[in-house]
Write an enzyme that holds these catalytic residues in place. Structure first.
Site, mmCIF file in Angstrom:
data_model
loop_
_atom_site.group_PDB
_atom_site.id
_atom_site.type_symbol
_atom_site.label_atom_id
_atom_site.label_comp_id
_atom_site.label_asym_id
_atom_site.label_seq_id
_atom_site.Cartn_x
_atom_site.Cartn_y
_atom_site.Cartn_z
ATOM 1 N N ARG A 39 0.800 -1.226 0.000
ATOM 2 C CA ARG A 39 0.000 0.000 0.000
ATOM 3 C C ARG A 39 0.834 1.278 0.000
ATOM 4 O O ARG A 39 0.384 2.300 -0.501
ATOM 5 C CB ARG A 39 -0.936 0.005 1.204
ATOM 6 C CG ARG A 39 -1.980 -1.094 1.081
ATOM 7 C CD ARG A 39 -3.130 -0.866 1.992
ATOM 8 N NE ARG A 39 -4.180 -1.836 1.750
ATOM 9 C CZ ARG A 39 -5.298 -1.897 2.454
ATOM 10 N NH1 ARG A 39 -5.500 -1.028 3.419
ATOM 11 N NH2 ARG A 39 -6.212 -2.797 2.179
ATOM 12 N N ASP A 64 -16.142 8.821 7.191
ATOM 13 C CA ASP A 64 -14.911 8.068 7.008
ATOM 14 C C ASP A 64 -13.728 8.966 7.348
ATOM 15 O O ASP A 64 -13.826 10.187 7.266
ATOM 16 C CB ASP A 64 -14.776 7.553 5.580
ATOM 17 C CG ASP A 64 -13.825 6.369 5.492
ATOM 18 O OD1 ASP A 64 -14.309 5.223 5.460
ATOM 19 O OD2 ASP A 64 -12.603 6.575 5.482
#
Lengths: 290, 121
Positions: free
Chosen positions: A32, A141
């Site tokens: 990532r 979020d």
């Protein structure tokens, strides 16, 4: 990556987002964060960590946090919770809220929007029974980047095929070039805002239904307990909480109890002991769990 | 064990689909066009059909219309799997009796979630 860099990243991520990284998640860091490093002109993870240590590049810090905490999202992920919502939880709440005619739902890890939009599609399909109701769906979020995507409601061909029934695609999406956009009416039903579960969220108000699926797994016991108990305070007596299929409240908090027969659905413990008149929305559900 | 008929003129696609479906515990039969698929169905109706659109001899949509008129032809769950990805084709497929629709390229996740959606997995 050397141990000191790894430990630094773990500490950094835990403080920023509550994310707990064990040694076996090393692969996650590489897969990532290497793209983030490359995109920002850094040659390696070592250079990336050094840049974070310097702490001057706020944008980079945000990008790293987002890259590590973002999860792939499906429409109607796991299917069962949404069947439960449509067939059991909503009918009971529609009956219980007949006079206030208001329903508030929170998707606490909204990511790129698939979960709150799935909820919106279900409400839309039930709208004949909720004429003139005020319906609020809030999606929060940590990541600003995913929320931007969520607001646009624009999905790739791959994304609209993961969990979304073809009839729903035809009914609620419009094809724009190679992408599919969810219709404006549904986009208007969901209010997306940034939010970190580690921080206070009481200003969001009360929620009849909270979806908090596959997020708590990233936190340690103490943090889980804190988040769940603060959520309990945002729920009315007959509020319902949806957790991920591999998650539980057992051993975490005694303020919530599983609703029997409804996998992954939890209610306030106090509801189970006070199922009497006036009848709470979830009485028919909760009664089963006694 | 449920059975799935894979109808596609591409040998590569049939092979990929067969691998995924076998992992999902289906027995598989293959056909290279609509006509061969119709013969397979007359021989033995499968539980599911994964169906390409553009094929020589008989297209997927022509096959589907014929299938739904056959005796027992209403039973198989039909999932289109095609590069045709516009709303007109999708609508036409649903009207002809398709239960689900996959736009190529596909992967295991897509087949699995679509088959779950129609109750096959």
């Amino acid at each position: 990556m050397n141990k000191s860099d790894f430990d630094f990243l773990c500490d950094f991520l835990r403080q920023r987002s509550g994310l707990i990284l064990s040694q076996d998640k090393m692969y996650l860091i590489e897969s990532r964060l290497l793209p983030v490093a490359k995109k920002n002109g850094l040659k390696s993870l070592e250079e990336l960590v050094a840049a974070i240590r310097r702490g001057q590049d706020k944008k980079l810090v945000q990008l790293v946090t987002e890259a590590m905490t973002t999860n792939e999202s499906f429409f109607f992920r796991d299917k069962t919770p949404f069947d439960t919502l449509r067939d059991q939880v909503l009918p009971a709440l529609i009956e219980a809220r007949g006079s206030s005619r208001q329903l508030r739902i929170w998707s606490a890890a909204a990511s790129t929007g698939q979960e709150p939009y799935s909820i919106a599609m279900i409400l839309k399909d039930l709208q004949a029974r909720m004429q003139g109701w005020r319906l609020d769906i809030i999606g929060t979020d940590l990541s600003h980047e995913v929320l931007e995507k969520a607001r646009a409601g624009m999905y790739s061909q791959f994304e609209v095929q993961r969990g979304l029934p073809i009839q729903m695609l035809v009914k609620y999406f419009k094809q724009i070039g190679e992408m599919w956009q969810i219709d404006a009416g549904l986009r208007a039903m969901v209010n997306f805002q940034p939010g970190n579960l580690l921080e206070r969220f009481d200003s969001l108000g009360k929620f009849d239904i909270i979806f908090c699926r596959n997020v708590l797994i990233y936190f340690d016991q103490e943090t889980k307990k804190d988040i769940l108990e603060r959520m309990v305070r945002q729920m009315p007596e007959d509020g319902m909480l949806f957790l991920g299929s591999a998650e539980t409240v057992l051993g975490v908090t005694d303020q919530l109890a599983a609703v029997k027969g409804l996998r992954g659905v939890y209610c306030k413990k106090s509801l189970l002991t006070t199922v009497s008149s006036p009848r709470p929305a979830a009485a028919p559900l909760a009664a089963k769990s006694a | 064990m449920k059975s799935c008929l894979i109808v596609d003129d591409s040998r590569v696609i049939r092979k990929v689909a067969r691998q995924i479906l076998e992992e999902l515990h289906f027995t598989t039969v293959e056909a290279v066009d609509g006509k061969e698929a119709l013969d397979c169905c007359r021989d033995s109706m499968p539980d599911a059909i994964l169906l390409d659109w553009n094929m020589p001899v008989m297209s997927g949509i022509d096959f589907l219309r014929k299938l739904r008129q056959e005796q027992g032809g209403e039973l198989p769950v039909v999932v289109f799997c095609t590069t045709e990805n516009d709303i007109e084709h999708i609508t036409e497929a649903i009207q002809a009796g398709a239960n689900e629709y996959i736009m190529k390229p596909f992967d295991r996740d897509i087949i699995e979630t679509k088959f779950t959606e129609v109750g096959l997995v």
